[in-house]
Motif scaffolding. Structure first.
Motif, mmCIF file in Angstrom:
data_model
loop_
_atom_site.group_PDB
_atom_site.id
_atom_site.type_symbol
_atom_site.label_atom_id
_atom_site.label_comp_id
_atom_site.label_asym_id
_atom_site.label_seq_id
_atom_site.Cartn_x
_atom_site.Cartn_y
_atom_site.Cartn_z
ATOM 1 N N VAL A 40 0.883 -1.162 0.000
ATOM 2 C CA VAL A 40 0.000 0.000 0.000
ATOM 3 C C VAL A 40 0.920 1.211 0.000
ATOM 4 C CG1 VAL A 40 -1.975 1.122 1.075
ATOM 5 C CG2 VAL A 40 -1.667 -1.347 1.314
ATOM 6 N N GLY A 41 1.332 1.611 -1.194
ATOM 7 C CA GLY A 41 2.399 2.576 -1.334
ATOM 8 C C GLY A 41 1.940 4.012 -1.217
ATOM 9 N N ASP A 42 2.871 4.873 -0.780
ATOM 10 C CA ASP A 42 2.544 6.295 -0.812
ATOM 11 C C ASP A 42 2.532 6.805 -2.248
ATOM 12 O OD1 ASP A 42 5.253 6.368 -1.352
ATOM 13 O OD2 ASP A 42 5.751 7.826 0.194
ATOM 14 N N SER A 43 2.850 5.914 -3.181
ATOM 15 C CA SER A 43 2.659 6.209 -4.606
ATOM 16 C C SER A 43 1.200 6.478 -4.926
ATOM 17 C CB SER A 43 3.177 5.058 -5.466
ATOM 18 O OG SER A 43 2.631 3.818 -5.033
ATOM 19 N N MET A 44 0.313 6.211 -3.978
ATOM 20 C CA MET A 44 -1.098 6.571 -4.143
ATOM 21 C C MET A 44 -1.238 8.066 -4.402
ATOM 22 S SD MET A 44 -2.601 6.485 -0.207
ATOM 23 C CE MET A 44 -1.999 4.850 0.143
ATOM 24 N N GLY A 45 -0.283 8.851 -3.916
ATOM 25 C CA GLY A 45 -0.328 10.291 -4.149
ATOM 26 C C GLY A 45 -0.380 10.615 -5.618
ATOM 27 N N ASN A 46 0.543 10.032 -6.391
ATOM 28 C CA ASN A 46 0.576 10.244 -7.833
ATOM 29 C C ASN A 46 -0.461 9.397 -8.551
ATOM 30 O OD1 ASN A 46 3.341 9.968 -6.488
ATOM 31 N ND2 ASN A 46 3.829 11.381 -8.146
ATOM 32 N N ALA A 47 -0.613 8.156 -8.102
ATOM 33 C CA ALA A 47 -1.372 7.168 -8.870
ATOM 34 C C ALA A 47 -2.880 7.355 -8.794
ATOM 35 C CB ALA A 47 -0.999 5.754 -8.403
ATOM 36 N N VAL A 48 -3.395 7.693 -7.605
ATOM 37 C CA VAL A 48 -4.858 7.714 -7.464
ATOM 38 C C VAL A 48 -5.421 8.942 -6.751
ATOM 39 C CG1 VAL A 48 -5.035 5.189 -7.528
ATOM 40 C CG2 VAL A 48 -4.801 6.348 -5.318
ATOM 41 N N LEU A 49 -4.576 9.741 -6.125
ATOM 42 C CA LEU A 49 -5.084 10.883 -5.360
ATOM 43 C C LEU A 49 -4.932 12.220 -6.080
ATOM 44 C CD1 LEU A 49 -3.922 9.975 -1.727
ATOM 45 C CD2 LEU A 49 -6.148 9.572 -2.805
ATOM 46 N N GLY A 50 -4.307 12.212 -7.230
ATOM 47 C CA GLY A 50 -4.219 13.431 -8.031
ATOM 48 C C GLY A 50 -3.106 14.383 -7.662
ATOM 49 N N HIS A 51 -2.178 13.954 -6.786
ATOM 50 C CA HIS A 51 -1.051 14.803 -6.418
ATOM 51 C C HIS A 51 0.078 14.670 -7.435
ATOM 52 C CE1 HIS A 51 -2.926 15.698 -2.613
ATOM 53 N NE2 HIS A 51 -2.889 14.441 -2.214
ATOM 54 N N GLU A 52 0.976 15.632 -7.424
ATOM 55 C CA GLU A 52 2.127 15.582 -8.320
ATOM 56 C C GLU A 52 3.308 14.824 -7.712
ATOM 57 O OE1 GLU A 52 3.121 19.510 -9.578
ATOM 58 O OE2 GLU A 52 1.265 19.779 -10.737
ATOM 59 N N SER A 53 3.239 14.523 -6.434
ATOM 60 C CA SER A 53 4.304 13.778 -5.766
ATOM 61 C C SER A 53 3.680 12.968 -4.631
ATOM 62 C CB SER A 53 5.376 14.724 -5.219
ATOM 63 O OG SER A 53 4.902 15.415 -4.072
ATOM 64 N N THR A 54 4.533 12.241 -3.922
ATOM 65 C CA THR A 54 4.063 11.459 -2.779
ATOM 66 C C THR A 54 4.002 12.276 -1.494
ATOM 67 O OG1 THR A 54 6.291 10.721 -2.157
ATOM 68 C CG2 THR A 54 5.110 9.403 -3.793
ATOM 69 N N LEU A 55 4.577 13.459 -1.506
ATOM 70 C CA LEU A 55 4.745 14.230 -0.269
ATOM 71 C C LEU A 55 3.438 14.579 0.448
ATOM 72 C CD1 LEU A 55 7.678 16.646 -1.247
ATOM 73 C CD2 LEU A 55 7.767 14.371 -0.215
ATOM 74 N N PRO A 56 2.340 14.903 -0.259
ATOM 75 C CA PRO A 56 1.121 15.278 0.461
ATOM 76 C C PRO A 56 0.383 14.116 1.127
ATOM 77 C CG PRO A 56 1.169 16.234 -1.754
ATOM 78 C CD PRO A 56 2.222 15.181 -1.703
ATOM 79 N N VAL A 57 0.757 12.887 0.832
ATOM 80 C CA VAL A 57 0.029 11.732 1.370
ATOM 81 C C VAL A 57 0.134 11.706 2.890
ATOM 82 C CG1 VAL A 57 -0.105 9.213 1.411
ATOM 83 C CG2 VAL A 57 0.382 10.405 -0.736
ATOM 84 N N THR A 58 -0.990 11.479 3.561
ATOM 85 C CA THR A 58 -1.025 11.508 5.027
ATOM 86 C C THR A 58 -1.033 10.112 5.621
ATOM 87 O OG1 THR A 58 -3.438 11.472 5.202
ATOM 88 C CG2 THR A 58 -2.389 13.635 4.868
ATOM 89 N N ILE A 59 -0.709 10.041 6.892
ATOM 90 C CA ILE A 59 -0.730 8.763 7.596
ATOM 91 C C ILE A 59 -2.144 8.192 7.646
ATOM 92 C CG2 ILE A 59 -1.013 9.814 9.890
ATOM 93 C CD1 ILE A 59 1.223 6.781 9.143
ATOM 94 N N ASP A 60 -3.154 9.051 7.765
ATOM 95 C CA ASP A 60 -4.538 8.579 7.804
ATOM 96 C C ASP A 60 -4.970 7.993 6.464
ATOM 97 O OD1 ASP A 60 -4.918 9.231 10.465
ATOM 98 O OD2 ASP A 60 -5.691 11.231 10.028
#
Length: 270
Positions: A40-60
């Motif tokens: 369950v990667g923080d790559s979700m930031g780019n892949a499915v959450l619409g962010h340009e990087s992984t940095l905005p992904v939260t612990i929740d």
């Protein structure tokens, strides 16, 4: 059921397969296909959450999606990625966040984007019963520090540092090591020098296993990294299905009697 001990024993004998997943339906399909590890990667930031990087992904966000994946996974090892600033700032907070992934979200292990600063963290977590997957080479959480997503370990000094850190994380108790976007011959040397399994992404053919982001594998996006491969064309399938639905509604072909229900007692309400 795949275990961290089993993966260590598998190193060098049978290739290890690993894919990312961010939701229950995808995780279920991956698990049924016999993939060894679901990240369950923080790559979700780019892949499915619409962010340009992984940095905005939260612990929740990672916790919620890890729980969804864990609920439907029966055989694969579920690894939760620790997102940016969820570890390393304070030891107690690091332990709480990592422990929460196992205790509340149902993960089997956590992954840390690693460096010299995570050796002690890896040791402490494993002492407490939290298995750690280390990650060296390209570490996307450091994108602002390293200046992009380029290949790492291309000089002798940088390569020696990666090799040394691989050994240190093995000694600290990591059960496996992700090697991202490094030269194939460097990945081969790291793999031969440590006993824990190496899992490559853009690291060539000599690692003990391979990992890719699921959206790349499915061909869900128009672009994927040069070290990846699209094994399907789900993007076109979705576009075709959505267009067919739209046309059917607009043409009055959906819903039909087959998708409808008539309750005879409601024919005359007045």
């Amino acid at each position: 059921m795949v275990t961290t001990r089993g993966l260590r024993e598998q190193a060098g004998s049978e290739p290890i397969t690993m894919l990312t997943a961010y939701d229950a339906p995808t995780a279920k399909l991956i698990d049924e296909a016999g993939i060894d590890i679901i990240l369950v990667g923080d790559s979700m930031g780019n892949a499915v959450l619409g962010h340009e990087s992984t940095l905005p992904v939260t612990i929740d966000e990672v916790k919620s999606r890890t729980a969804a994946v864990s609920r439907v996974t029966e055989n694969a090892l579920v690894v939760a990625d620790m997102p940016f600033l969820s570890f390393g700032v304070d030891e107690a907070e690091t332990i709480r966040n990592a422990g929460m992934m196992l205790k509340e979200a149902g993960a089997d292990a956590v992954k840390l984007e690693s460096g010299a600063h995570t050796v002690e963290t890896t040791q402490r977590l494993t002492e407490l019963g939290i298995p750690v997957m280390a990650h060296l080479g390209l570490t996307p959480q450091h994108v602002n520090q390293i200046g992009g997503y380029g290949r790492q370990g291309t000089t002798k000094q940088a390569a020696r540092e990666i090799l040394a850190l691989g050994r240190e994380h093995e000694s600290a108790g990591a059960f496996s090591l992700v090697l991202e976007h490094i030269p194939e011959n460097l990945a081969a040397q790291v793999t031969s020098e440590i006993s824990i399994p190496t899992i490559g992404i853009g690291a060539g053919r000599d690692c003990d296993g391979q990992v890719l982001v699921i959206t790349d594998v499915l061909g869900l996006d128009e672009w994927s990294p040069p070290f990846s491969k699209q094994f399907g064309d789900v993007r076109s399938e979705i576009q075709n299905a959505v267009t067919a639905y739209k046309d059917a509604v607009e043409n009055g072909q959906f819903p039909t009697a087959e998708q409808s229900h008539i309750e005879e007692e409601l024919d005359e309400l007045y």
